[in-house]
Design an enzyme around this catalytic site. Structure first.
Site, mmCIF file in Angstrom:
data_model
loop_
_atom_site.group_PDB
_atom_site.id
_atom_site.type_symbol
_atom_site.label_atom_id
_atom_site.label_comp_id
_atom_site.label_asym_id
_atom_site.label_seq_id
_atom_site.Cartn_x
_atom_site.Cartn_y
_atom_site.Cartn_z
ATOM 1 N N CYS A 249 29.851 28.377 60.417
ATOM 2 C CA CYS A 249 29.475 28.866 61.752
ATOM 3 C C CYS A 249 28.921 27.722 62.599
ATOM 4 C CB CYS A 249 28.373 29.927 61.655
ATOM 5 S SG CYS A 249 28.719 31.206 60.475
ATOM 6 N N GLY B 257 42.804 36.054 50.278
ATOM 7 C CA GLY B 257 42.526 36.307 51.683
ATOM 8 C C GLY B 257 43.736 36.793 52.454
ATOM 9 N N ILE C 222 37.934 27.356 49.686
ATOM 10 C CA ILE C 222 37.595 26.786 50.977
ATOM 11 C C ILE C 222 37.664 27.851 52.081
ATOM 12 C CG2 ILE C 222 38.414 24.457 50.429
ATOM 13 C CD1 ILE C 222 40.960 25.030 52.058
ATOM 14 N N ASN C 223 36.932 27.583 53.165
ATOM 15 C CA ASN C 223 37.109 28.374 54.370
ATOM 16 C C ASN C 223 38.372 27.836 55.063
ATOM 17 O OD1 ASN C 223 36.561 30.054 56.658
ATOM 18 N ND2 ASN C 223 34.407 30.000 56.075
ATOM 19 N N GLY D 110 36.445 34.764 65.527
ATOM 20 C CA GLY D 110 35.090 34.460 65.983
ATOM 21 C C GLY D 110 34.032 35.311 65.309
ATOM 22 N N LEU D 111 34.306 35.686 64.051
ATOM 23 C CA LEU D 111 33.310 36.379 63.227
ATOM 24 C C LEU D 111 32.794 37.660 63.880
ATOM 25 C CD1 LEU D 111 31.481 33.179 61.932
ATOM 26 C CD2 LEU D 111 33.020 34.634 60.620
HETATM 27 C C1 LIG Z 1 41.174 36.914 59.837
HETATM 28 C C2 LIG Z 1 40.231 36.124 58.966
HETATM 29 C C3 LIG Z 1 38.863 36.387 59.019
HETATM 30 C C4 LIG Z 1 37.964 35.662 58.225
HETATM 31 N N1 LIG Z 1 36.625 35.943 58.299
HETATM 32 C C5 LIG Z 1 35.755 35.266 57.495
HETATM 33 C C6 LIG Z 1 34.363 35.598 57.480
HETATM 34 O O1 LIG Z 1 33.908 36.533 58.147
HETATM 35 N N2 LIG Z 1 33.539 34.851 56.691
HETATM 36 C C7 LIG Z 1 34.005 33.830 55.894
HETATM 37 O O2 LIG Z 1 33.205 33.190 55.192
HETATM 38 N N3 LIG Z 1 35.321 33.525 55.857
HETATM 39 C C8 LIG Z 1 36.205 34.207 56.631
HETATM 40 N N4 LIG Z 1 37.542 33.914 56.572
HETATM 41 C C9 LIG Z 1 38.024 32.857 55.658
HETATM 42 C C10 LIG Z 1 38.552 33.460 54.357
HETATM 43 O O3 LIG Z 1 37.531 34.173 53.669
HETATM 44 C C11 LIG Z 1 39.125 32.355 53.419
HETATM 45 O O4 LIG Z 1 38.101 31.439 53.108
HETATM 46 C C12 LIG Z 1 40.284 31.599 54.042
HETATM 47 O O5 LIG Z 1 41.092 32.436 54.844
HETATM 48 C C13 LIG Z 1 41.184 30.930 52.980
HETATM 49 O O6 LIG Z 1 41.766 31.867 52.107
HETATM 50 P P1 LIG Z 1 43.259 32.485 52.317
HETATM 51 O O7 LIG Z 1 44.172 31.324 52.593
HETATM 52 O O8 LIG Z 1 43.581 33.209 51.052
HETATM 53 O O9 LIG Z 1 43.177 33.398 53.502
HETATM 54 C C14 LIG Z 1 38.461 34.636 57.360
HETATM 55 C C15 LIG Z 1 39.842 34.395 57.300
HETATM 56 C C16 LIG Z 1 40.729 35.117 58.077
HETATM 57 C C17 LIG Z 1 42.212 34.834 57.960
#
Ligand SMILES: Cc1cc2nc3c(=O)[nH]c(=O)nc-3n(C[C@H](O)[C@H](O)[C@H](O)COP(=O)(O)O)c2cc1C
Length: 296
Positions: A124, A259, A185-186, A67-68
């Site tokens: 968000c 990530g 992607i997010n 939840g950011l």
């Molecule tokens: C625990 C966690 C916290 C994250 N917090 C944010 C964030 O604050 N802002 C954001 O843009 N993306 C956030 N993400 C998304 C990651 O930056 C990323 O886009 C996503 O996890 C896909 O990459 P990955 O598979 O390598 O983790 C978060 C991901 C995880 C797992």
């Protein structure tokens, strides 16, 4: 290599939210080695995040509904930025908000700071418009991008949510709004159920799926986006090795973000950087541009 007017020593950076503010990992990873450090999303005021449990493992990945949670812009400016500026790496600040005004105020506060790029998380929930994410509606994406560009002193990368039918519509809207780059992607919305408790596994019911499980989807979306727009793309989603990073680069990504892999292996990024250099040497590649987007 260059992205949106800034020069990175290599294309590898953490994905926002998986590397704290850099400080937490700096005992494991020499931050000077990274192309950039991307901070956890920062909001105008501190956010507490969702209730626990908010993290759950899945096959080849994890679901998070953090939840950011973040301490807010004041702490970022007073504590995190001075720390990050000590290193020879670029600083990218990820921004989140609940209203357009929130985003704009954070972007304005950051205008006087020594940072290299803003990454705007539009996954968000938009509290003024029924909680649907800012990034799920092309008209809203173009509008918020335009407004942010009016206030921003640094190049702006819009971070796209994959929870849409056609990512290229959203990417084109961000480009039309004046984005300098795109990050994608997010996480992908997912869910788990605890069958013993007969209840949702995370308190928020649903959460964001990340890790190797989402890599093929992320790669497809990065490839589609790179063909649809002419601004550079920071590709991410499940990257845990140099081979994974190379797939994103061959799909057209200019840079890549790591990530979830950081949680399993805090050395993932320096290892990927070293392996990428080895791959380039072994294959006689002087510049990743030679293979960037090669499959399109
Ligand atoms: C625990 C966690 C916290 C994250 N917090 C944010 C964030 O604050 N802002 C954001 O843009 N993306 C956030 N993400 C998304 C990651 O930056 C990323 O886009 C996503 O996890 C896909 O990459 P990955 O598979 O390598 O983790 C978060 C991901 C995880 C797992």
């Amino acid at each position: 290599m260059d992205i949106a007017g800034i020069t990175l020593k290599n294309p590898v950076m953490p994905a926002s939210g998986t590397f704290g503010s850099g400080q937490e990992y700096s005992g494991f990873v020499d931050l000077n080695r990274l192309g950039a450090v991307v901070t956890k999303g920062v909001s105008l005021v501190p956010w507490e995040g969702n209730s626990t449990p908010r993290i759950m493992e899945t096959a080849s990945g994890m679901i998070n509904a953090v939840g950011l949670q973040n301490p807010g812009i004041d702490v970022l400016i007073e504590r995190d930025l001075p720390f990050l500026r000590k290193f020879d790496t670029k600083v990218i600040v990820n921004v989140c908000g609940s209203t357009v005004a929130d985003y704009l105020e954070v972007v304005e506060r950051l205008a006087g700071q020594e940072i290299d790029m803003l990454e705007i998380n539009i996954s968000c929930p938009n509290v003024e418009h029924g909680g649907i994410a800012f990034g799920q509606e092309p008209g809203m994406v173009e509008y918020i991008t335009k407004e942010i560009k009016k206030k921003a002193a640094q190049p702006v990368s819009m971070k796209l949510t994959p929870n849409v039918t056609d990512i290229t519509e959203i990417a084109k809207a961000a480009e039309a709004g004046g984005a300098d780059a795109l990050s994608l992607i997010n996480t992908i919305t997912g869910m788990r159920i605890d069958i013993k408790k007969r209840a949702f596994s995370v308190a928020n019911k649903t959460g964001g799926l990340s890790g190797p499980a989402i890599k093929p989807i992320a790669l497809r979306m990065v490839w589609q986006t790179c063909r649809a727009v002419s601004i550079p793309v920071i590709g991410m989603g499940g990257i845990q090795s140099a081979e994974d990073a190379l797939e994103f680069i061959m799909a057209g990504a200019t840079a890549v973000a790591v990530g979830t892999a950081n949680f399993r292996n805090p050395y993932a990024m320096p290892e990927i950087i070293e392996e990428l250099e080895k791959y380039m040497d072994e294959n006689g590649i002087k510049d990743l541009q030679e293979i960037r987007g090669i499959v399109s």
